[in-house]
Motif scaffolding. Structure first.
Motif, PDB file in Angstrom:
ATOM      1  N   GLU A 196       0.844  -1.192   0.000  1.00 48.12           N
ATOM      2  CA  GLU A 196       0.000   0.000   0.000  1.00 48.12           C
ATOM      3  C   GLU A 196       0.880   1.242   0.000  1.00 48.12           C
ATOM      4  O   GLU A 196       1.807   1.368   0.788  1.00 48.12           O
ATOM      5  CB  GLU A 196      -0.923   0.024   1.216  1.00 48.12           C
ATOM      6  N   THR A 198       0.802   5.359   0.375  1.00 51.74           N
ATOM      7  CA  THR A 198       0.059   6.527   0.817  1.00 51.74           C
ATOM      8  C   THR A 198       0.870   7.777   0.530  1.00 51.74           C
ATOM      9  O   THR A 198       2.047   7.863   0.912  1.00 51.74           O
ATOM     10  CB  THR A 198      -0.255   6.455   2.325  1.00 51.74           C
ATOM     11  N   SER A 239      -4.465   6.884  -0.878  1.00 51.09           N
ATOM     12  CA  SER A 239      -3.855   5.574  -0.693  1.00 51.09           C
ATOM     13  C   SER A 239      -4.338   4.618  -1.773  1.00 51.09           C
ATOM     14  O   SER A 239      -5.477   4.696  -2.225  1.00 51.09           O
ATOM     15  CB  SER A 239      -4.194   4.989   0.686  1.00 51.09           C
ATOM     16  N   SER A 241      -3.496   0.287  -3.135  1.00 50.45           N
ATOM     17  CA  SER A 241      -2.749  -0.957  -2.966  1.00 50.45           C
ATOM     18  C   SER A 241      -2.446  -1.563  -4.327  1.00 50.45           C
ATOM     19  O   SER A 241      -3.256  -1.486  -5.258  1.00 50.45           O
ATOM     20  CB  SER A 241      -3.545  -1.946  -2.113  1.00 50.45           C
ATOM     21  N   CYS A 295      -8.210   1.316  -4.097  1.00 50.27           N
ATOM     22  CA  CYS A 295      -7.774   2.696  -3.872  1.00 50.27           C
ATOM     23  C   CYS A 295      -8.748   3.412  -2.972  1.00 50.27           C
ATOM     24  O   CYS A 295      -9.922   3.109  -2.924  1.00 50.27           O
ATOM     25  CB  CYS A 295      -7.598   3.449  -5.193  1.00 50.27           C
TER      26      CYS A 295
END
Length: 301
Positions: A196, A198, A239, A241, A295
Motif C-alpha cells: 500500500e 500513501t 492511498s 494498494s 484505492c
C-alpha cells in the motif's frame, strides 16, 4: 483505460543509427521479467519505444530521437484511432512490430560484453524482418561489422492502453532511485501479496507498507530530510494498494536509474517514471504504469 483500433498498415521502413549502443541492452533489461515475454516495438517522429503490458501493468522504455545520428521512417501510413469512453480520437502515425524479448536480448548479448561503435537497426513491414548491425573500428582502423536478422510478428490490431493522463493527477514526488529501491527491499521479507502506498500533504507524507505471513512492515519518508525529495507536490491524502510482485519489477530499473518520479492519479493508478542517463548525457525514460487492486482517497467514500 482506452482501446486502440488500427487499420491496415502499408509497407513502411525504418533505419536508425546510434553511437550509444550500450543503452539498448540496458533499457531492454528493464522490461525483462519472464522468458516468454512478447513486446511491441514502435517507431515514430519522437524515437523508439519498447512496450510490455499485461492486465495490471504496462512498462515502456523510450529511446528519444536525439540519441540517433540517423533516424528515418519512410512510407508509413497507419489509420489509427482511439476509442475513449465512446469518443473517437485520431493519433499520430507510427510503425510497429512485435517480437520475443528474450530472443532480442540474446542477440544483443552476441554483440559482446563491451558494446562500442555504431549500432544500426532496420525494419521493413513488407518482410517483417528486423536487421541489427554493429560496426566498430579496431585500433588499426579496421572496421568490423556484425549483423543479425530477426523475424518479427505483426502488431495487434486491437490493443488496450492505460489512460493515465485523462484522470487528474493529485500527487507527484521525485525521489532518488536508490532510496525507493531500499524501501521496496525492506518489504520483501514480510511475504505479503500487496503493498500500500500513501501520499499526503500532511504527516506521514509518503508511506509504503505491507502485511504478510511474517508480520507487517512500514517505511515512511519524512519531508524534513532536505536530500530525500527532489520534488514534492501533494494535494491531498491518497492511498492505493498494488500487487507486490508487480511493483517489485521496478527494482532492476531503480538500480540503473538516477531518479524516479512517482505519480498517482485520481483513480489510484500509479506511474513510476525512471530517468536513465547515457554516457553522453542524453536522457531516456522507463515508465511503469500499474493499476491498483484497491484505492481510497478523500473524495471517495
Amino acid at each position: 483505460y482506452q482501446r486502440r483500433v488500427r487499420g491496415v498498415q502499408a509497407d513502411g521502413m525504418l533505419r536508425c543509427v546510434t553511437a550509444q549502443p550500450k543503452l539498448l541492452p540496458l533499457l531492454l533489461s528493464c522490461l525483462e521479467f519472464d522468458k516468454d515475454q512478447v513486446i511491441t516495438c514502435s517507431a515514430s517522429s519522437t524515437g523508439l519505444r519498447f512496450l510490455y503490458d499485461d492486465k495490471s501493468q504496462q512498462v515502456y522504455a523510450d529511446m528519444p530521437v536525439q540519441l540517433f545520428q540517423e533516424f528515418n521512417i519512410t512510407e508509413v501510413t497507419i489509420d489509427e484511432v482511439c476509442v475513449v469512453r465512446g469518443s473517437v480520437q485520431t493519433e499520430c502515425q507510427i510503425l510497429e512490430w512485435r517480437l520475443v524479448l528474450h530472443t532480442l536480448c540474446d542477440i544483443v548479448k552476441l554483440f559482446g560484453d563491451h558494446l562500442y561503435g555504431q549500432l544500426s537497426m532496420e525494419y521493413s513491414s513488407e518482410d517483417h524482418e528486423l536487421v541489427m548491425a554493429l560496426q566498430d573500428k579496431t585500433s588499426s582502423s579496421i572496421t568490423i561489422s556484425t549483423q543479425f536478422k530477426l523475424a518479427t510478428m505483426a502488431p495487434l490490431s486491437n490493443t488496450a492502453d492505460f489512460h493515465f493522463s485523462h484522470s487528474p493527477i493529485l500527487n507527484r514526488v521525485i525521489l532518488k532511485s536508490e532510496d525507493l529501491k531500499d524501501a521496496l527491499l525492506e518489504l520483501e521479507w514480510i511475504g505479503g501479496n500487496t503493498v500500500e502506498l500513501t501520499m499526503s500533504d500532511e504527516d506521514p507524507y509518503f508511506v509504503l507498507q505491507s502485511t504478510g505471513s511474517s508480520g507487517s512492515a512500514q517505511v515512511e519518508f519524512p519531508t524534513t530530510s532536505p536530500d530525500l525529495f527532489l520534488c514534492f507536490e501533494c494535494q491531498q491524502e491518497q492511498s492505493a494498494s498494488f500487487l507486490l510482485g508487480t511493483i517489485q519489477r521496478v527494482i532492476r530499473t531503480l538500480s540503473v536509474s538516477s531518479q524516479v518520479q512517482v505519480q498517482m492519479n485520481e483513480q489510484g493508478m500509479l506511474n513510476l517514471k525512471h530517468t536513465v542517463r547515457s554516457g553522453e548525457g542524453h536522457v531516456c525514460y522507463v515508465d511503469f504504469m500499474t493499476l491498483p487492486t484497491f484505492c481510497d482517497s478523500d473524495d471517495q467514500d
